[in-house]
Motif scaffolding. Sequence first.
Motif: not given
Length: 196
Positions: A53-54, A77, A60, A103, A101, A17, A63-64, A57, A75
């Motif tokens: 999705f990932s 999670d 994520l 989880s 985004v 990742n 990414i955010k 966290t 977002y």
Amino acid sequence: DAIKILSCLTRLRQLCNHPKLFIEDYKGESAKLDALLEILQEAKSGGHRVLLFSQFTEMLGIIKNYLKDDYNILYLDGKTKVEERLNLVERFNSGEGDIFVISLKAGGSGLNLTGADTVIHFDPWWNPSVENQATDRAHRMGQKSVVNVFRLITKGTIEEKINLIKDEKSKVISEVLDGEKRELLKMNRDELLKLF
């Protein structure tokens, strides 16, 4: 020891990742993140809205951080409270946000996200039904658009192997459920264990 093996596999998956998940002071780039950013740019220019999705966290969060200046993101999670989840879903389905985004485990069931027409799985998961449940968040009653699904897999890595295992499991499950190959039911224990 099985726990150590699983821990090593998780680390290898995190490395696919973004090396920052594995190497604390890593300053370089991630080819997978670069590929994601290209897909998101195309999606935005085409007027598409995305569920991303990932299962990690931490990923994520990375990414955010990359998206915050160029996209309106929502977002969710596992720490998101139930009332807030419903609020986020309503806001997204009402047109707020370019990208939701999420989880994988937190968003895998119970959410109706027909405001999206694109689903991206940033990392593969061993169990195809978990990914399918997450993808199904966009394939709910009221969906008026064709939904495109992307799965980002780093070539030549553990992710490719996970994907092969997933494909084999899906094929076997499909064949058993469809009744097309009943001889699968006659497989011995060792043969069945090889599938997993």
